[in-house]
Design an enzyme around this catalytic site. Structure first.
Site, PDB file in Angstrom:
ATOM      1  CG  HIS A 151      -1.010  -8.447  -0.427  1.00  0.00           C
ATOM      2  ND1 HIS A 151      -0.587  -6.990  -0.159  1.00  0.00           N
ATOM      3  CD2 HIS A 151      -2.390  -8.295  -0.827  1.00  0.00           C
ATOM      4  CE1 HIS A 151      -1.659  -6.123  -0.671  1.00  0.00           C
ATOM      5  NE2 HIS A 151      -2.608  -6.974  -1.111  1.00  0.00           N
ATOM      6  CE1 TYR A 193      -3.299  -2.644  -0.170  1.00  0.00           C
ATOM      7  CE2 TYR A 193      -3.242  -2.791   2.605  1.00  0.00           C
ATOM      8  CZ  TYR A 193      -3.582  -3.197   1.177  1.00  0.00           C
ATOM      9  OH  TYR A 193      -4.530  -4.494   1.169  1.00  0.00           O
TER      10      TYR A 193
HETATM   11  P1  NAD Z   1     -13.364   0.431   1.155  1.00  0.00           P
HETATM   12  O1  NAD Z   1     -14.442   0.133   0.378  1.00  0.00           O
HETATM   13  O2  NAD Z   1     -13.043   0.201   2.472  1.00  0.00           O
HETATM   14  O3  NAD Z   1     -13.285   1.996   0.614  1.00  0.00           O
HETATM   15  C1  NAD Z   1     -12.351   2.817   0.690  1.00  0.00           C
HETATM   16  C2  NAD Z   1     -12.924   4.291   0.034  1.00  0.00           C
HETATM   17  O4  NAD Z   1     -14.100   4.544   0.741  1.00  0.00           O
HETATM   18  C3  NAD Z   1     -11.929   5.437   0.161  1.00  0.00           C
HETATM   19  O5  NAD Z   1     -11.889   6.182  -0.890  1.00  0.00           O
HETATM   20  C4  NAD Z   1     -12.346   6.041   1.458  1.00  0.00           C
HETATM   21  O6  NAD Z   1     -12.339   7.525   1.537  1.00  0.00           O
HETATM   22  C5  NAD Z   1     -14.098   5.992   1.204  1.00  0.00           C
HETATM   23  N1  NAD Z   1     -14.565   6.283   2.455  1.00  0.00           N
HETATM   24  C6  NAD Z   1     -14.622   5.392   3.668  1.00  0.00           C
HETATM   25  N2  NAD Z   1     -15.416   5.764   4.439  1.00  0.00           N
HETATM   26  C7  NAD Z   1     -16.154   6.547   4.134  1.00  0.00           C
HETATM   27  C8  NAD Z   1     -17.279   7.700   4.384  1.00  0.00           C
HETATM   28  N3  NAD Z   1     -17.738   7.529   5.447  1.00  0.00           N
HETATM   29  N4  NAD Z   1     -17.882   8.541   3.404  1.00  0.00           N
HETATM   30  C9  NAD Z   1     -17.128   8.817   2.217  1.00  0.00           C
HETATM   31  N5  NAD Z   1     -16.024   8.070   1.788  1.00  0.00           N
HETATM   32  C10 NAD Z   1     -15.780   6.911   2.567  1.00  0.00           C
HETATM   33  O7  NAD Z   1     -12.035  -0.120   0.242  1.00  0.00           O
HETATM   34  P2  NAD Z   1     -10.556  -0.485   0.722  1.00  0.00           P
HETATM   35  O8  NAD Z   1      -9.888   0.828   1.362  1.00  0.00           O
HETATM   36  O9  NAD Z   1      -9.923  -0.894  -0.565  1.00  0.00           O
HETATM   37  O10 NAD Z   1     -10.762  -1.593   1.558  1.00  0.00           O
HETATM   38  C11 NAD Z   1     -10.403  -1.568   3.074  1.00  0.00           C
HETATM   39  C12 NAD Z   1      -9.103  -2.239   3.571  1.00  0.00           C
HETATM   40  O11 NAD Z   1      -9.364  -3.546   3.168  1.00  0.00           O
HETATM   41  C13 NAD Z   1      -8.020  -1.655   2.894  1.00  0.00           C
HETATM   42  O12 NAD Z   1      -7.448  -0.571   3.540  1.00  0.00           O
HETATM   43  C14 NAD Z   1      -7.053  -2.852   3.181  1.00  0.00           C
HETATM   44  O13 NAD Z   1      -6.513  -2.985   4.403  1.00  0.00           O
HETATM   45  C15 NAD Z   1      -8.049  -3.954   2.924  1.00  0.00           C
HETATM   46  N6  NAD Z   1      -7.966  -4.736   1.415  1.00  0.00           N
HETATM   47  C16 NAD Z   1      -7.153  -5.957   1.469  1.00  0.00           C
HETATM   48  C17 NAD Z   1      -7.075  -6.347   0.113  1.00  0.00           C
HETATM   49  C18 NAD Z   1      -6.108  -7.476  -0.090  1.00  0.00           C
HETATM   50  O14 NAD Z   1      -5.609  -8.063   0.817  1.00  0.00           O
HETATM   51  N7  NAD Z   1      -5.974  -7.860  -1.137  1.00  0.00           N
HETATM   52  C19 NAD Z   1      -7.910  -5.607  -0.993  1.00  0.00           C
HETATM   53  C20 NAD Z   1      -8.410  -4.748  -0.500  1.00  0.00           C
HETATM   54  C21 NAD Z   1      -8.711  -4.221   0.477  1.00  0.00           C
END
Ligand code: NAD
Length: 320
Positions: free
Chosen positions: A120, A56
């Site tokens: 990952h 990340y």
């Molecule tokens: P997410 O669906 O959590 O979306 C994040 C987006 O939503 C960002 O743009 C954020 O600003 C916005 N957001 C969050 N809360 C909000 C609110 N209250 N109002 C408006 N916008 C809002 O997607 P993500 O961040 O990709 O996934 C969460 C976590 O999951 C990642 O940080 C990571 O730790 C994990 N993840 C892991 C993998 C993997 O292991 N392959 C893949 C994807 C995500």
């Protein structure tokens, strides 16, 4: 905040947890003090599980997170990170690299122990390497007291089955699935019974489907097919026109199933993490849910190719 045990790890983690990828500026340029304040806010609100990765922001998220963790007592949170993915197209799941990676992550994050270490995005490599080389290296790290538990992550659900069906019982203690249990994709639900019966914890990431279900919309790198992006945008507009917040419905929907141990949401904005936790205090608006699902029906469960052709879910074809 509600807490559930992650599989049989003994870790009771919050129903909503903190995804730290945002700290690496993957969705927008994030000021460091805002990012760090978001981590503190998350902990204050009762979130006790944080997920990160060297990938990340190409180590930036771990580095920024480390600055926040330095000021927190180690027993205030469970920390998860990952090994094996280091750039968009740079993967190295060799025993040597993943062993070194754990040390590097600990140094960046200012800790001497990682509660959950995860492989990952394993769909990008031959899964037998994960079984025969990567997992044994992680078991060695566990025996050496560097990590507490072992998990796997990826997009195609097939890769979880491949590993879980072949690894010795108890080696893999959790799966982290993303974008497969959210308003537009319910595919992960078909696996709940199997994973639970195996005692494997279920971490559901990306309740907004990596930004599709937000007013800001999908980042330009989002891999979803055009029709999925458009249908999600239509849902966002509908919910907005009703004076409601799409993220509220998205978070409530993703957190709803009892089988999901925890849902990881990402943000580097303290106000948004506060809102997200508050969303759990109320039930979903059933009328809005029905309307959203009706719009999404034609694209429901449509995913995209990720990784090697042999690792895709049925019907998903790798092109280009
Ligand atoms: P997410 O669906 O959590 O979306 C994040 C987006 O939503 C960002 O743009 C954020 O600003 C916005 N957001 C969050 N809360 C909000 C609110 N209250 N109002 C408006 N916008 C809002 O997607 P993500 O961040 O990709 O996934 C969460 C976590 O999951 C990642 O940080 C990571 O730790 C994990 N993840 C892991 C993998 C993997 O292991 N392959 C893949 C994807 C995500």
């Amino acid at each position: 905040m509600r807490f559930r045990e992650l599989g049989h790890t003994g870790m009771k983690i919050s129903q909503l947890s903190f995804g730290a990828s945002s700290l690496g500026s993957v969705f927008r340029d994030v000021p460091e003090d805002e990012a760090i304040a978001t981590v503190y806010k998350a902990i204050d609100l009762g979130i006790n599980f944080i997920d990160c990765s060297p990938f990340y922001g190409i180590t930036k998220a771990e580095t920024v997170l480390g600055k926040a963790l330095k000021e927190l007592p180690r027993d205030a949170y469970y920390l998860a990170t990952k090994v094996g993915r280091y750039h968009d197209r740079e993967f190295d799941f060799s025993a040597e690299r993943v062993t070194k990676s754990i040390e590097e992550s600990m140094e960046r994050m200012n800790v001497d122990y990682i509660d959950l270490i995860q492989t990952h995005d394993i769909e990008f490599v031959h899964l037998d390497q994960i079984l025969h080389e990567t997992l044994p290296a992680l078991v060695a790290a566990k025996e050496a007291g560097k990590v507490g538990h072992i998990g796997i992550t990826g997009l195609p659900l097939h890769v979880f089955d491949y590993i879980l069906d072949r690894a010795d019982e108890g080696i893999v203690e959790s799966v982290l699935s993303y974008c497969r249990y959210s308003l537009n994709d319910h595919s992960l639900a078909a696996k709940f019974d199997k994973y639970q019966a195996m005692g494997v914890g279920i971490i559901n990431a990306s309740p907004t489907s990596m930004g599709l279900l937000t007013e800001r919309g999908a980042p330009d790198w989002h891999p979803a097919p055009k029709e999925v992006i458009e249908a999600c945008a239509e849902v966002v507009q509908l919910i907005q026109s009703k004076g409601q917040d799409i993220v509220e419905l998205a978070v409530q929907f993703a957190c709803h199933p009892e089988a999901i141990t925890s849902t990881l949401v990402g943000t580097a904005n303290p106000k948004n993490i506060e809102k997200n936790v508050k969303f759990l205090e109320t039930d979903m608006d059933q009328e809005s849910l029905a309307e959203a699902l009706a719009i999404l029906k034609p694209v429901l469960n449509q995913t995209w190719a990720s990784g090697l052709p042999e690792n895709q879910d049925p019907g998903v074809v790798v092109t280009g």
